[in-house]
Every structure is written in C-alpha cells, then in structure tokens.
Design a protein around this motif. Structure first.
Motif, PDB file in Angstrom:
ATOM      1  N   UNK A 101     -59.262 -37.781  24.297  1.00 45.58           N
ATOM      2  CA  UNK A 101     -60.226 -38.867  24.196  1.00 45.58           C
ATOM      3  C   UNK A 101     -61.624 -38.276  24.342  1.00 45.58           C
ATOM      4  N   UNK A 102     -62.642 -39.094  24.264  1.00 47.95           N
ATOM      5  CA  UNK A 102     -64.024 -38.622  24.295  1.00 47.95           C
ATOM      6  C   UNK A 102     -64.550 -38.570  25.726  1.00 47.95           C
ATOM      7  N   UNK A 103     -64.871 -37.370  26.199  1.00 52.97           N
ATOM      8  CA  UNK A 103     -65.484 -37.213  27.515  1.00 52.97           C
ATOM      9  C   UNK A 103     -66.947 -37.593  27.388  1.00 52.97           C
ATOM     10  N   UNK A 104     -67.398 -38.559  28.194  1.00 55.10           N
ATOM     11  CA  UNK A 104     -68.739 -39.096  28.014  1.00 55.10           C
ATOM     12  C   UNK A 104     -69.685 -38.639  29.144  1.00 55.10           C
ATOM     13  N   UNK A 105     -69.681 -39.320  30.300  1.00 55.36           N
ATOM     14  CA  UNK A 105     -70.632 -39.011  31.371  1.00 55.36           C
ATOM     15  C   UNK A 105     -69.924 -38.512  32.628  1.00 55.36           C
ATOM     16  N   UNK A 106     -70.611 -37.610  33.354  1.00 52.31           N
ATOM     17  CA  UNK A 106     -70.096 -37.064  34.607  1.00 52.31           C
ATOM     18  C   UNK A 106     -71.181 -37.191  35.676  1.00 52.31           C
ATOM     19  N   UNK A 107     -70.819 -37.786  36.805  1.00 55.25           N
ATOM     20  CA  UNK A 107     -71.747 -37.934  37.925  1.00 55.25           C
ATOM     21  C   UNK A 107     -71.137 -37.321  39.174  1.00 55.25           C
ATOM     22  N   UNK A 108     -71.954 -36.546  39.907  1.00 54.07           N
ATOM     23  CA  UNK A 108     -71.500 -35.932  41.144  1.00 54.07           C
ATOM     24  C   UNK A 108     -72.492 -36.165  42.265  1.00 54.07           C
ATOM     25  N   UNK A 109     -72.351 -35.375  43.342  1.00 54.36           N
ATOM     26  CA  UNK A 109     -73.264 -35.532  44.465  1.00 54.36           C
ATOM     27  C   UNK A 109     -74.685 -35.097  44.116  1.00 54.36           C
ATOM     28  N   UNK A 111     -77.217 -33.548  40.507  1.00 55.65           N
ATOM     29  CA  UNK A 111     -77.258 -33.281  39.077  1.00 55.65           C
ATOM     30  C   UNK A 111     -76.765 -31.862  38.790  1.00 55.65           C
ATOM     31  N   UNK A 112     -77.012 -30.938  39.723  1.00 56.38           N
ATOM     32  CA  UNK A 112     -76.538 -29.561  39.538  1.00 56.38           C
ATOM     33  C   UNK A 112     -75.012 -29.502  39.522  1.00 56.38           C
ATOM     34  N   UNK A 113     -74.378 -30.272  40.395  1.00 51.35           N
ATOM     35  CA  UNK A 113     -72.912 -30.290  40.426  1.00 51.35           C
ATOM     36  C   UNK A 113     -72.368 -30.922  39.143  1.00 51.35           C
ATOM     37  N   UNK A 114     -73.030 -31.964  38.657  1.00 54.68           N
ATOM     38  CA  UNK A 114     -72.602 -32.606  37.412  1.00 54.68           C
ATOM     39  C   UNK A 114     -72.773 -31.650  36.233  1.00 54.68           C
ATOM     40  N   UNK A 115     -73.862 -30.903  36.223  1.00 55.82           N
ATOM     41  CA  UNK A 115     -74.104 -29.945  35.140  1.00 55.82           C
ATOM     42  C   UNK A 115     -73.075 -28.823  35.160  1.00 55.82           C
ATOM     43  N   UNK A 116     -72.705 -28.370  36.351  1.00 53.13           N
ATOM     44  CA  UNK A 116     -71.679 -27.335  36.461  1.00 53.13           C
ATOM     45  C   UNK A 116     -70.337 -27.858  35.957  1.00 53.13           C
ATOM     46  N   UNK A 117     -70.081 -29.132  36.220  1.00 55.20           N
ATOM     47  CA  UNK A 117     -68.836 -29.745  35.744  1.00 55.20           C
ATOM     48  C   UNK A 117     -68.815 -29.807  34.219  1.00 55.20           C
ATOM     49  N   UNK A 118     -69.937 -30.182  33.614  1.00 56.76           N
ATOM     50  CA  UNK A 118     -70.019 -30.231  32.145  1.00 56.76           C
ATOM     51  C   UNK A 118     -69.755 -28.851  31.557  1.00 56.76           C
ATOM     52  N   UNK A 119     -70.304 -27.817  32.190  1.00 57.90           N
ATOM     53  CA  UNK A 119     -70.094 -26.449  31.707  1.00 57.90           C
ATOM     54  C   UNK A 119     -68.629 -26.052  31.804  1.00 57.90           C
ATOM     55  N   UNK A 120     -67.962 -26.432  32.900  1.00 56.47           N
ATOM     56  CA  UNK A 120     -66.542 -26.088  33.066  1.00 56.47           C
ATOM     57  C   UNK A 120     -65.670 -26.853  32.080  1.00 56.47           C
ATOM     58  N   UNK A 121     -65.940 -28.142  31.950  1.00 53.36           N
ATOM     59  CA  UNK A 121     -65.123 -28.994  31.076  1.00 53.36           C
ATOM     60  C   UNK A 121     -65.359 -28.660  29.613  1.00 53.36           C
ATOM     61  N   UNK A 122     -66.606 -28.301  29.274  1.00 52.45           N
ATOM     62  CA  UNK A 122     -66.944 -28.011  27.892  1.00 52.45           C
ATOM     63  C   UNK A 122     -67.204 -29.259  27.082  1.00 52.45           C
ATOM     64  N   UNK A 123     -67.519 -30.354  27.763  1.00 49.63           N
ATOM     65  CA  UNK A 123     -67.782 -31.622  27.077  1.00 49.63           C
ATOM     66  C   UNK A 123     -68.472 -32.564  28.051  1.00 49.63           C
ATOM     67  N   UNK A 124     -69.073 -33.621  27.518  1.00 50.84           N
ATOM     68  CA  UNK A 124     -69.687 -34.647  28.348  1.00 50.84           C
ATOM     69  C   UNK A 124     -71.153 -34.380  28.643  1.00 50.84           C
TER      70      UNK A 124
END
Length: 352
Positions: A101-109, A111-124
């Motif tokens: 499915x389409x990975x859209x938005x990621x929110x964490x504690x 913005x740096x943690x969310x950005x790291x998650x986007x890099x790991x996932x490769x989407x969103x």
C-alpha cells in the motif's frame, strides 16, 4: 457518521456477521457501501477479496463490491505511522518493499526521528506532529504500551478525525484494541496486531518477517482490512481473544523473554562452577537446541527431563539449597520451577 470514503461505520453499517477464530461473536462486520460513492472503493474491495478468495479464511467475509483486483486495491490504500519505533519501522519497511500500500506520513517524537524513519523505510514523508498528518485509510500506532491511549486521544483531537473515520491499529501484545477507544467514539474501526518476533534490530526483523505469526483482535471491519495486508507482507495472521490479551502476551514472555533470563542464570552458575566462558556458551547452545527440538517433536510433558521430573527429591532439595546460598532469587525460581516440573510430569500440565 458517514466518511468521505463512502464506508459506513458503526450503527449505520450493514450487519454482516463474521467470526475470526478466538474473537467474540458479537463483532459485526461494520462495512457497507454508499451507492453514490466512487472515489475509494478499493478500501472495501480488500475485505471482500480476503473473505472470498482465501480458502479457510478465519476472518469475516467482505460485502460484494465493484470488481477490483485485491492487489490493485491495496496499493491504493494510504497508511500513516505514529511512533516509528522498532516494530513500526519493520512493518512499514515490509510494506514499502512489497508495495502492499502507499506509505504516506510518519510522525515521531521529533522531526529528526521521523526523517530517520523515512530513510529506513524508503518511503513516506516526515511530519512534525500528528496534527500535520494527512488523512489516511489505515493508521499504525506503534508507540510504547503506556502511550497508546494518549496517541489515540491526540489523533482523535485532530480536526479531520471525526470527519473521516478510518481504521487504527496498534501493535501491543498486551493491550486490546479498545485501548484506542477515543477513536471508536468517532466511528473508527480498531484492531491490534502483534507480530510474534523479536525486534532487537529492525533490519534483521525485516529480513526475518516472512512466515511470522501475527496475533490479531479487534473490530471485524478493521480485521477484514488488515488481515490481507499482513499476509501480503509475509505474515501469518491468527485470531486471539480480546479479553485474554494479557495472558496471550504472557505466553510470549515465558516462551522468549524469561528463557533469556534463565540462560543468563545458567551462564552465571557455570561461571561459579569454574566452567570457561566458551565452554558455557557451547553448553547453552547444545542444551537449548536439543530442548527446542524435543518440545516441538514430543510436547512439553514428554520432553521434560531432570531430577524433578524423575522424582529425585533428594537432589531437588539439596540443589535448591546450594543455589539459594549462592543466588537467593535464583534459588526461589529453582524451587517454584521444580514444583511445576513435577506437576507437569505427573499430570501433563502445570495448572492444578
């Protein structure tokens, strides 16, 4: 409330009865179709396919809908993630890898943690807060257990939460889906998804996810949507009883976490006895491997060996005293485990 997607939740829904193994029968499948709607029929096509196209499915049948390939339907499904911890990263990476499915938005504690998650996932896309997240069809709340209710309440407080009820899923093995009840009050469908896997390192968990059993419970409509997604990313979903969620999770703790503690005690005991570290590690590996093989082949009662199982009470008593003098806490564990071992051998179970 009828959302923009055309899915009708709660009391307005068609009462299609369906039961997943281990889930109470009072869960009605809460999905029906608005004849005037055309924009997102895919979200309903997924449960329709999961019920009809999967022989022996343990999840509710879907409602007949406009023809759409399940894969195409799922690819158009939009998913948001709140709390990019180890479990959330693993699941979202599997989704991105399979294109489920389409990975859209990621929110964490942060913005740096969310950005790291986007890099790991490769989407969103990384966002600063839950309030900044776009509307989605499926929301994953993979925060610590103590924060699930808070995260659900925060999501429920966003302006669009009541306008477009969606499906929310948390991944706690201990808490039931009802922990997100602030969202249910707005007409959302809720489920919990617990992959039975260790997540010490997300990259390894991603590679080990194929064939992982995933315990699920919650609302029938949410389960009908999430079950085919879990299957698509390599998981094997099974139903559990919502009211016994704590006992279910305790089983995993006994099977995995406490086993690690027992191995640590064994290592310390061997060190006390003068056994070299490398030899102790080899002993651990040999005994654990043989024990696992025997339990899987014979079952616990027949696989059990040792002084307690054969009724050698003198060894049990003297060994308990020796362990207690060295490590009082371990001595208490030894005594209780010996009682359970004797009962298991005598009756085939540990309960009186």
């Amino acid at each position: 409330m009828k959302p923009a997607s055309g899915i009708v939740f709660g009391r307005q829904a068609q009462s299609g009865r369906g039961r997943m193994h281990g889930v109470s029968e009072n869960r009605n499948c809460p999905l029906s179709i608005d004849p005037q709607w055309s924009r997102r029929a895919f979200i309903d096509a997924v449960p329709a396919c999961s019920g009809r196209d999967r022989p022996g499915s343990r999840f509710p049948r879907g409602i007949p809908l406009p023809t759409m390939d399940r894969r195409q339907a799922m690819e158009r499904l939009k998913i948001n993630l709140i709390g990019p911890g180890k479990v959330g990263l693993t699941i979202l990476r599997r989704i991105a890898m399979t294109g489920a499915c389409t990975v859209q938005d990621i929110a964490g504690r942060s913005i740096e943690k969310a950005e790291a998650a986007v890099a790991f996932v490769g989407a969103g896309a990384a966002v600063r807060s839950v309030a900044d997240m776009r509307q989605a069809d499926l929301w994953l709340l993979t925060v610590p257990d103590s924060q699930v209710a808070t995260a659900a309440a925060e999501l429920a407080a966003t302006p669009t939460a009541s306008d477009t009820p969606s499906v929310a899923v948390h991944c706690s093995g201990f808490l039931p889906a009802d922990e997100m009840k602030p969202l249910r009050a707005l007409g959302w469908q809720l489920a919990s998804l617990h992959p039975v896997l260790t997540f010490a390192e997300p990259a390894k968990a991603v590679s080990h996810f194929d064939g992982v059993s995933c315990g699920m419970e919650g609302d029938a409509g949410a389960l009908a949507l999430v079950e085919p997604l879990v299957t698509e990313i390599g998981g094997m979903p099974f139903g559990i009883r919502s009211e016994a969620k704590a006992i279910y999770h305790a089983a995993a703790v006994f099977s995995s976490n406490f086993n690690v503690v027992l191995q640590a005690i064994a290592r310390e005991a061997w060190a006390k006895a003068g056994v070299p570290d490398d030899v102790a590690a080899a002993l651990n590996a040999t005994l654990m491997s043989a024990c696992t093989d025997n339990v899987m082949e014979l079952g616990p009662a027949r696989a059990l060996t040792g002084p307690a199982s054969r009724g050698d009470q003198r060894v049990v008593d003297e060994q308990e005293a020796a362990v207690r003098s060295w490590h009082p806490d371990a001595g208490e564990i030894y005594r209780e485990m010996s009682v359970l071992a004797q009962r298991l051998k005598r009756t085939g179970g540990t309960l009186e």
